[in-house]
Design an enzyme around this catalytic site. Structure first.
Site, PDB file in Angstrom:
ATOM      1  N   ARG A 135       0.146   7.651  -3.636  1.00 32.46           N
ATOM      2  CA  ARG A 135       1.296   7.669  -2.720  1.00 32.46           C
ATOM      3  C   ARG A 135       2.342   6.610  -3.065  1.00 32.46           C
ATOM      4  O   ARG A 135       3.481   6.723  -2.675  1.00 32.46           O
ATOM      5  CB  ARG A 135       0.847   7.526  -1.271  1.00 32.46           C
ATOM      6  CG  ARG A 135       0.316   6.172  -0.925  1.00 32.46           C
ATOM      7  CD  ARG A 135       0.034   6.045   0.556  1.00 32.46           C
ATOM      8  NE  ARG A 135      -1.140   6.788   0.953  1.00 32.46           N
ATOM      9  CZ  ARG A 135      -1.893   6.470   2.026  1.00 32.46           C
ATOM     10  NH1 ARG A 135      -1.543   5.452   2.787  1.00 32.46           N
ATOM     11  NH2 ARG A 135      -2.957   7.154   2.321  1.00 32.46           N
ATOM     12  N   GLU A 154     -12.172 -11.253  -1.899  1.00 31.03           N
ATOM     13  CA  GLU A 154     -10.906 -11.371  -1.161  1.00 31.03           C
ATOM     14  C   GLU A 154     -11.242 -11.130   0.299  1.00 31.03           C
ATOM     15  O   GLU A 154     -11.756 -10.065   0.668  1.00 31.03           O
ATOM     16  CB  GLU A 154      -9.866 -10.351  -1.648  1.00 31.03           C
ATOM     17  CG  GLU A 154      -8.577 -10.505  -0.830  1.00 31.03           C
ATOM     18  CD  GLU A 154      -7.426  -9.636  -1.310  1.00 31.03           C
ATOM     19  OE1 GLU A 154      -7.393  -9.262  -2.501  1.00 31.03           O
ATOM     20  OE2 GLU A 154      -6.560  -9.339  -0.469  1.00 31.03           O
ATOM     21  N   HIS A 182      -1.993  -1.323  -6.116  1.00 34.49           N
ATOM     22  CA  HIS A 182      -3.131  -0.501  -5.673  1.00 34.49           C
ATOM     23  C   HIS A 182      -2.843   0.941  -6.045  1.00 34.49           C
ATOM     24  O   HIS A 182      -1.907   1.548  -5.522  1.00 34.49           O
ATOM     25  CB  HIS A 182      -3.273  -0.666  -4.153  1.00 34.49           C
ATOM     26  CG  HIS A 182      -4.409   0.113  -3.540  1.00 34.49           C
ATOM     27  ND1 HIS A 182      -4.684   0.070  -2.198  1.00 34.49           N
ATOM     28  CD2 HIS A 182      -5.339   0.951  -4.081  1.00 34.49           C
ATOM     29  CE1 HIS A 182      -5.737   0.841  -1.933  1.00 34.49           C
ATOM     30  NE2 HIS A 182      -6.134   1.392  -3.053  1.00 34.49           N
ATOM     31  N   HIS A 226       4.882  -1.435  -2.247  1.00 34.88           N
ATOM     32  CA  HIS A 226       5.927  -0.817  -1.419  1.00 34.88           C
ATOM     33  C   HIS A 226       7.284  -0.740  -2.096  1.00 34.88           C
ATOM     34  O   HIS A 226       8.192  -0.089  -1.591  1.00 34.88           O
ATOM     35  CB  HIS A 226       5.966  -1.467  -0.043  1.00 34.88           C
ATOM     36  CG  HIS A 226       4.673  -1.218   0.676  1.00 34.88           C
ATOM     37  ND1 HIS A 226       4.154   0.046   0.823  1.00 34.88           N
ATOM     38  CD2 HIS A 226       3.751  -2.061   1.204  1.00 34.88           C
ATOM     39  CE1 HIS A 226       2.971  -0.016   1.431  1.00 34.88           C
ATOM     40  NE2 HIS A 226       2.713  -1.294   1.662  1.00 34.88           N
ATOM     41  N   ASN A 276       2.009  -8.317  -3.997  1.00 32.93           N
ATOM     42  CA  ASN A 276       1.663  -6.893  -4.093  1.00 32.93           C
ATOM     43  C   ASN A 276       2.962  -6.076  -4.040  1.00 32.93           C
ATOM     44  O   ASN A 276       3.728  -6.176  -3.077  1.00 32.93           O
ATOM     45  CB  ASN A 276       0.735  -6.544  -2.917  1.00 32.93           C
ATOM     46  CG  ASN A 276       0.352  -5.078  -2.898  1.00 32.93           C
ATOM     47  OD1 ASN A 276       1.181  -4.205  -3.116  1.00 32.93           O
ATOM     48  ND2 ASN A 276      -0.900  -4.801  -2.613  1.00 32.93           N
ATOM     49  N   HIS A 296      -3.983  -9.492   3.611  1.00 37.55           N
ATOM     50  CA  HIS A 296      -3.715  -8.336   4.474  1.00 37.55           C
ATOM     51  C   HIS A 296      -3.060  -8.789   5.764  1.00 37.55           C
ATOM     52  O   HIS A 296      -3.600  -9.610   6.485  1.00 37.55           O
ATOM     53  CB  HIS A 296      -4.975  -7.500   4.786  1.00 37.55           C
ATOM     54  CG  HIS A 296      -4.596  -6.059   4.976  1.00 37.55           C
ATOM     55  ND1 HIS A 296      -4.066  -5.570   6.147  1.00 37.55           N
ATOM     56  CD2 HIS A 296      -4.581  -5.018   4.109  1.00 37.55           C
ATOM     57  CE1 HIS A 296      -3.776  -4.291   6.005  1.00 37.55           C
ATOM     58  NE2 HIS A 296      -4.058  -3.932   4.762  1.00 37.55           N
ATOM     59  N   GLY A 327       1.887  -8.415   0.445  1.00 39.05           N
ATOM     60  CA  GLY A 327       2.734  -7.321   0.013  1.00 39.05           C
ATOM     61  C   GLY A 327       3.799  -6.911   1.012  1.00 39.05           C
ATOM     62  O   GLY A 327       4.976  -7.218   0.858  1.00 39.05           O
ATOM     63  N   GLU A 365      -5.888  -3.247  -7.633  1.00 36.67           N
ATOM     64  CA  GLU A 365      -6.712  -2.829  -6.490  1.00 36.67           C
ATOM     65  C   GLU A 365      -7.099  -1.378  -6.642  1.00 36.67           C
ATOM     66  O   GLU A 365      -6.250  -0.533  -6.944  1.00 36.67           O
ATOM     67  CB  GLU A 365      -5.923  -2.967  -5.194  1.00 36.67           C
ATOM     68  CG  GLU A 365      -5.819  -4.365  -4.688  1.00 36.67           C
ATOM     69  CD  GLU A 365      -5.067  -4.393  -3.361  1.00 36.67           C
ATOM     70  OE1 GLU A 365      -4.966  -3.352  -2.690  1.00 36.67           O
ATOM     71  OE2 GLU A 365      -4.562  -5.460  -3.030  1.00 36.67           O
ATOM     72  N   THR A 396      -5.079  -0.174   3.815  1.00 40.40           N
ATOM     73  CA  THR A 396      -6.510  -0.495   3.797  1.00 40.40           C
ATOM     74  C   THR A 396      -6.899  -1.050   5.165  1.00 40.40           C
ATOM     75  O   THR A 396      -6.301  -2.004   5.648  1.00 40.40           O
ATOM     76  CB  THR A 396      -6.795  -1.543   2.701  1.00 40.40           C
ATOM     77  OG1 THR A 396      -6.069  -1.175   1.536  1.00 40.40           O
ATOM     78  CG2 THR A 396      -8.268  -1.602   2.381  1.00 40.40           C
ATOM     79  N   ARG A 443      -3.791   4.358  -5.451  1.00 40.71           N
ATOM     80  CA  ARG A 443      -4.600   5.106  -4.479  1.00 40.71           C
ATOM     81  C   ARG A 443      -4.946   6.482  -5.021  1.00 40.71           C
ATOM     82  O   ARG A 443      -4.254   7.004  -5.900  1.00 40.71           O
ATOM     83  CB  ARG A 443      -3.838   5.235  -3.154  1.00 40.71           C
ATOM     84  CG  ARG A 443      -3.579   3.903  -2.468  1.00 40.71           C
ATOM     85  CD  ARG A 443      -2.944   4.112  -1.107  1.00 40.71           C
ATOM     86  NE  ARG A 443      -3.905   4.610  -0.166  1.00 40.71           N
ATOM     87  CZ  ARG A 443      -4.527   3.878   0.768  1.00 40.71           C
ATOM     88  NH1 ARG A 443      -4.262   2.598   0.883  1.00 40.71           N
ATOM     89  NH2 ARG A 443      -5.394   4.426   1.583  1.00 40.71           N
TER      90      ARG A 443
HETATM   91  N1  PXP Z   1      -5.189  -7.278  -0.155  1.00 39.72           N
HETATM   92  C1  PXP Z   1      -5.685  -6.019  -0.187  1.00 39.72           C
HETATM   93  C2  PXP Z   1      -7.070  -5.834  -0.711  1.00 39.72           C
HETATM   94  C3  PXP Z   1      -4.905  -4.919   0.232  1.00 39.72           C
HETATM   95  O1  PXP Z   1      -5.421  -3.677   0.180  1.00 39.72           O
HETATM   96  C4  PXP Z   1      -3.591  -5.150   0.662  1.00 39.72           C
HETATM   97  C5  PXP Z   1      -2.734  -3.995   1.064  1.00 39.72           C
HETATM   98  O2  PXP Z   1      -2.474  -3.207  -0.033  1.00 39.72           O
HETATM   99  C6  PXP Z   1      -3.120  -6.482   0.668  1.00 39.72           C
HETATM  100  C7  PXP Z   1      -3.938  -7.522   0.276  1.00 39.72           C
HETATM  101  C8  PXP Z   1      -1.735  -6.812   1.082  1.00 39.72           C
HETATM  102  O3  PXP Z   1      -1.597  -6.531   2.449  1.00 39.72           O
HETATM  103  P1  PXP Z   1      -0.152  -6.575   3.075  1.00 39.72           P
HETATM  104  O4  PXP Z   1       0.639  -5.483   2.423  1.00 39.72           O
HETATM  105  O5  PXP Z   1      -0.411  -6.326   4.532  1.00 39.72           O
HETATM  106  O6  PXP Z   1       0.416  -7.930   2.779  1.00 39.72           O
END
Ligand code: PXP
Length: 239
Positions: free
Chosen positions: A48, A150, A42, A9, A6, A191, A213, A69, A100, A44
């Site tokens: 952002r 997921e 993602h 960032h 992901n 996540h 991510g 996403e 999220t 949003r």
């Molecule tokens: N999966 C989903 C559905 C998410 O919303 C996120 C965060 O954007 C992630 C995975 C990745 O999470 P992290 O950034 O904490 O690795």
């Protein structure tokens, strides 16, 4: 089990200055060259991090799969139908949240999900639902027509100081995975996964994909993006 990176960032950092660097597409290409099998972003409601143009740029230039996403906002659904990513992952979204905060309340939005799955399937887009590792949620995901779930690993990740509760959460993730697979769903998890807590999740071999991510982008400051992606892939391969 594959790793999806992901890159939200990278965009967060870019937007901090409103300039062009770091470049989101370049980061995605580095992640792919390091072995990532998919790129996740993602879009949003408040834009952002990822912007609309980034999604098109990624879709048109990456060589692996784009997992887009999104929450169920009309303009973002329209954008997804126009971009045609390989997969859309439907997430809940709160304006004030930093990230999220949990899985989708699939029961509350099941009718909207049925319509959405049809629209996406008509365009050849697969649908994944970001849910809690919970059997009922998995069952509803199947019944509305999702191709994939997921499983939210955020609760597991946040319990790093409480081993027995954390193990309990891992058991829930394992059981939800096996149940989803028995229904013919593809399974991702993500996540809060980092260099310390990914191995235990990667031991659940029935999980098809991990989506990571924040920890990849932050560890890139220390090790570089390519080396960090490779570190996560070695964790997956060692388990
Ligand atoms: N999966 C989903 C559905 C998410 O919303 C996120 C965060 O954007 C992630 C995975 C990745 O999470 P992290 O950034 O904490 O690795």
């Amino acid at each position: 089990m594959i790793l999806n990176v992901n890159i939200d960032h990278v965009a967060t950092l870019r937007n901090a200055r409103g300039e062009k660097e770091p470049d989101v597409l370049e980061a995605a290409l580095i992640a792919e060259a390091a072995g990532a099998k998919g790129i996740v972003c993602h879009l949003r409601e408040d834009r952002r991090h990822i912007k609309d143009a980034d999604v098109y740029l990624l879709k048109n230039n990456i060589s692996t799969l784009l997992n887009f996403e999104m929450a169920m906002y009309d303009d973002i659904i329209a954008l997804a139908l126009d971009v045609v990513p390989h997969v859309v992952t439907i997430v809940p979204e709160g304006r004030l949240e930093l990230t999220t905060e949990g899985g989708l309340n699939v029961l509350a939005v099941q009718h909207e999900l049925i319509t959405l799955c049809k629209k996406m399937h008509d365009k050849g887009i697969k649908v994944s639902l970001f849910i809690e590792p919970d059997k009922t949620a998995v069952e509803i995901a199947k019944s509305v027509g999702a191709d994939m779930v997921e499983l939210h690993t955020g609760t597991y990740a946040n319990l790093s100081d409480e081993t027995s509760r954390q193990n309990g959460e891992l058991i829930r993730i394992n059981e939800a995975t096996l149940f989803a697979k028995s229904l013919g769903l593809r399974v991702a998890a993500g996540h809060g996964l980092n260099l310390d807590n990914t191995a235990a999740v990667a031991k659940i071999r029935e999980i098809d994909e991990l989506s990571i991510g924040h920890s990849i982008i932050s560890n890139s400051l220390k090790y570089g993006l390519e080396a960090t992606v490779k570190k996560f892939i070695s964790i997956i391969e060692a388990n």
